[in-house]
Design a protein around this motif. Structure first.
Motif, mmCIF file in Angstrom:
data_model
loop_
_atom_site.group_PDB
_atom_site.id
_atom_site.type_symbol
_atom_site.label_atom_id
_atom_site.label_comp_id
_atom_site.label_asym_id
_atom_site.label_seq_id
_atom_site.Cartn_x
_atom_site.Cartn_y
_atom_site.Cartn_z
ATOM 1 N N ASP A 37 0.831 -1.207 0.000
ATOM 2 C CA ASP A 37 0.000 0.000 0.000
ATOM 3 C C ASP A 37 0.864 1.254 0.000
ATOM 4 O OD1 ASP A 37 -2.199 -1.624 0.031
ATOM 5 O OD2 ASP A 37 -2.657 -1.337 2.161
ATOM 6 N N ALA A 38 1.939 1.237 0.778
ATOM 7 C CA ALA A 38 2.827 2.400 0.843
ATOM 8 C C ALA A 38 3.493 2.658 -0.505
ATOM 9 C CB ALA A 38 3.883 2.184 1.925
ATOM 10 N N LYS A 39 3.746 1.584 -1.257
ATOM 11 C CA LYS A 39 4.368 1.709 -2.576
ATOM 12 C C LYS A 39 3.329 1.890 -3.684
ATOM 13 C CE LYS A 39 8.661 1.130 -1.287
ATOM 14 N NZ LYS A 39 9.678 2.194 -1.476
ATOM 15 N N GLN A 40 2.053 1.921 -3.308
ATOM 16 C CA GLN A 40 0.955 2.068 -4.268
ATOM 17 C C GLN A 40 0.951 0.943 -5.300
ATOM 18 O OE1 GLN A 40 0.627 6.067 -5.852
ATOM 19 N NE2 GLN A 40 1.291 6.979 -3.924
ATOM 20 N N ILE A 41 1.224 -0.254 -4.812
ATOM 21 C CA ILE A 41 1.185 -1.448 -5.652
ATOM 22 C C ILE A 41 -0.136 -2.162 -5.400
ATOM 23 C CG2 ILE A 41 2.265 -3.683 -6.134
ATOM 24 C CD1 ILE A 41 4.916 -2.479 -5.232
ATOM 25 N N ARG A 42 -0.875 -2.422 -6.444
ATOM 26 C CA ARG A 42 -2.184 -3.060 -6.307
ATOM 27 C C ARG A 42 -2.030 -4.498 -5.811
ATOM 28 N NH1 ARG A 42 -6.420 -0.544 -9.344
ATOM 29 N NH2 ARG A 42 -5.711 1.379 -10.322
ATOM 30 N N ARG A 43 -3.055 -4.967 -5.096
ATOM 31 C CA ARG A 43 -3.028 -6.348 -4.622
ATOM 32 C C ARG A 43 -4.392 -7.005 -4.846
ATOM 33 N NH1 ARG A 43 -4.733 -5.790 0.892
ATOM 34 N NH2 ARG A 43 -4.435 -3.662 1.685
ATOM 35 N N GLY A 44 -4.351 -8.199 -5.415
ATOM 36 C CA GLY A 44 -5.552 -8.966 -5.684
ATOM 37 C C GLY A 44 -5.437 -10.353 -5.090
ATOM 38 N N LEU A 45 -6.507 -11.129 -5.234
ATOM 39 C CA LEU A 45 -6.557 -12.454 -4.611
ATOM 40 C C LEU A 45 -7.283 -13.425 -5.533
ATOM 41 C CD1 LEU A 45 -7.461 -13.143 -0.906
ATOM 42 C CD2 LEU A 45 -8.623 -14.427 -2.699
ATOM 43 N N ILE A 46 -6.733 -14.644 -5.636
ATOM 44 C CA ILE A 46 -7.385 -15.725 -6.371
ATOM 45 C C ILE A 46 -7.362 -16.966 -5.492
ATOM 46 C CG2 ILE A 46 -7.405 -17.174 -8.427
ATOM 47 C CD1 ILE A 46 -5.770 -15.039 -9.854
ATOM 48 N N THR A 47 -8.533 -17.508 -5.190
ATOM 49 C CA THR A 47 -8.603 -18.714 -4.380
ATOM 50 C C THR A 47 -9.612 -19.689 -4.980
ATOM 51 O OG1 THR A 47 -9.109 -19.591 -2.173
ATOM 52 C CG2 THR A 47 -10.354 -17.668 -2.881
ATOM 53 N N ARG A 48 -9.391 -20.958 -4.716
ATOM 54 C CA ARG A 48 -10.355 -21.991 -5.119
ATOM 55 C C ARG A 48 -11.341 -22.259 -3.993
ATOM 56 N NH1 ARG A 48 -7.959 -26.046 -9.105
ATOM 57 N NH2 ARG A 48 -8.537 -27.648 -7.594
ATOM 58 N N ASN A 49 -11.294 -21.436 -2.943
ATOM 59 C CA ASN A 49 -12.256 -21.522 -1.854
ATOM 60 C C ASN A 49 -13.505 -20.721 -2.227
ATOM 61 O OD1 ASN A 49 -13.387 -21.933 0.743
ATOM 62 N ND2 ASN A 49 -11.345 -21.853 1.668
ATOM 63 N N VAL A 50 -14.536 -20.809 -1.392
ATOM 64 C CA VAL A 50 -15.810 -20.155 -1.692
ATOM 65 C C VAL A 50 -15.782 -18.683 -1.299
ATOM 66 C CG1 VAL A 50 -17.203 -22.232 -1.559
ATOM 67 C CG2 VAL A 50 -16.721 -20.934 0.524
ATOM 68 N N LYS A 51 -16.751 -17.930 -1.817
ATOM 69 C CA LYS A 51 -16.825 -16.493 -1.554
ATOM 70 C C LYS A 51 -17.020 -16.195 -0.074
ATOM 71 C CE LYS A 51 -19.214 -12.300 -3.104
ATOM 72 N NZ LYS A 51 -19.497 -11.785 -1.744
ATOM 73 N N ASP A 52 -17.759 -17.060 0.642
ATOM 74 C CA ASP A 52 -17.966 -16.846 2.073
ATOM 75 C C ASP A 52 -16.632 -16.791 2.816
ATOM 76 O OD1 ASP A 52 -20.666 -16.744 1.728
ATOM 77 O OD2 ASP A 52 -21.055 -18.799 2.404
ATOM 78 N N ALA A 53 -15.685 -17.631 2.393
ATOM 79 C CA ALA A 53 -14.371 -17.641 3.039
ATOM 80 C C ALA A 53 -13.616 -16.344 2.761
ATOM 81 C CB ALA A 53 -13.559 -18.837 2.552
ATOM 82 N N PRO A 60 -9.322 -7.049 -7.410
ATOM 83 C CA PRO A 60 -10.426 -7.984 -7.196
ATOM 84 C C PRO A 60 -10.003 -9.168 -6.310
ATOM 85 C CG PRO A 60 -10.094 -7.536 -9.542
ATOM 86 C CD PRO A 60 -8.878 -7.048 -8.822
ATOM 87 N N ALA A 61 -11.009 -9.822 -5.720
ATOM 88 C CA ALA A 61 -10.806 -11.052 -4.959
ATOM 89 C C ALA A 61 -11.696 -12.119 -5.589
ATOM 90 C CB ALA A 61 -11.160 -10.840 -3.494
ATOM 91 N N LEU A 62 -11.100 -13.036 -6.327
ATOM 92 C CA LEU A 62 -11.850 -14.038 -7.084
ATOM 93 C C LEU A 62 -11.875 -15.362 -6.327
ATOM 94 C CD1 LEU A 62 -10.485 -13.347 -10.693
ATOM 95 C CD2 LEU A 62 -12.393 -12.271 -9.496
ATOM 96 N N SER A 63 -13.069 -15.866 -6.090
ATOM 97 C CA SER A 63 -13.257 -17.125 -5.372
ATOM 98 C C SER A 63 -13.639 -18.231 -6.352
ATOM 99 C CB SER A 63 -14.343 -16.943 -4.307
ATOM 100 O OG SER A 63 -15.555 -16.529 -4.920
#
Length: 264
Positions: A133-149, A163-166
């Motif tokens: 965040d301090a370096k203004q670098i974007r962060r996303g997430l990809i998981t094979r778990n469900v959206k609730d998790a 984005p956070a993709l479940s």
């Protein structure tokens, strides 16, 4: 006549008039003393993380879950042998009939619900996110778990990934589609994004197929030395903790360029 051993620039230098000889000597000394230009480091615009085993401590007993899905140790061992020692359970289930699929998804959902109660953040994850965040670098997430998790992870630890993709996003890793989707959303080329995860067959392969930089988190050394890995799954970097990711980013990438980049 000059000796034959006086070749190349030395021959030119000795054959020149005295004044020109002095100028040539000074030019040669200046050129020899000039330092080689520093190797240019690549810009980094975004980091995409796996969740289970990367941002969170592994809590699901995958072998126990697989044994229940397959109906015992014998069937589970046969499935592992057929898959070359590994099982991509989500892709395998898609080829089954409705009743078997229903049973498998019920087992997976139960194990995942139980895992949510024990959800813990991985050491170093919070500090790494603050650094990005301090370096203004974007962060996303990809998981094979469900959206609730994913929703619980965001709520409990207060570190949103966008984005956070479940698992609801198809196709799953190791298909490059989810990572390419994130790069497209960010308007950033994949070669300026690094994929960080703890699975060779899912995270690293997904990243390599998308054309991204890849970093394998191997806390226990289960994959062995980096040089021993097959080329088709060998990551660009290999670390044993999220704390080591700091070193990788600072050593190999130009992080200052991100401050002047608008990926929207």
């Amino acid at each position: 006549m000059l000796p034959r051993l006086l070749l190349g620039p030395h021959r030119v230098l000795l054959a020149a008039p005295p004044l020109r000889r002095l100028r040539l000597a000074r030019r040669a000394m200046s050129s020899a003393a000039a330092p080689a230009p520093a190797q240019r480091r690549r810009p980094l615009r975004g980091v995409v993380f796996d969740m289970d085993g990367t941002l969170t401590v592994p809590v699901i007993d995958w072998p126990a879950m697989h044994r229940e899905i397959f109906g015992g140790e014998t069937a589970y061992a046969a499935a592992r042998a057929a898959g070359g020692g590994t099982i991509d359970i989500l892709h395998l289930i898609e080829s089954w009939g409705p009743d078997l699929q229903r049973h498998a998804y019920e087992v997976i959902a139960r194990f995942e619900r139980e895992g949510l109660d024990r959800l813990q953040i991985m050491p170093g994850a919070s500090e790494l996110c603050k650094f990005l965040d301090a370096k203004q670098i974007r962060r996303g997430l990809i998981t094979r778990n469900v959206k609730d998790a994913v929703d619980l992870f965001h709520q409990r630890f207060g570190m949103p990934f966008v984005p956070a993709l479940s698992r609801e996003f198809r196709p799953y890793k190791p298909d490059p589609a989810p990572l390419l989707h994130i790069c497209s959303t960010w308007n950033i080329p994949a070669h300026e994004v690094i994929m960080v995860g703890d699975s060779l067959k899912d995270d690293v392969v997904c990243g390599k197929r998308a054309g991204a930089i890849t970093c394998l988190l191997d806390e226990t050394g289960r994959y062995g030395p980096h040089d021993s890995l097959p080329e088709d799954v060998k990551p660009d970097f290999m670390v044993s903790s999220l704390a080591e990711v700091f070193t990788v980013l600072e050593k190999h990438f130009d992080l200052e360029q991100t401050k002047y980049y608008d990926g929207r």
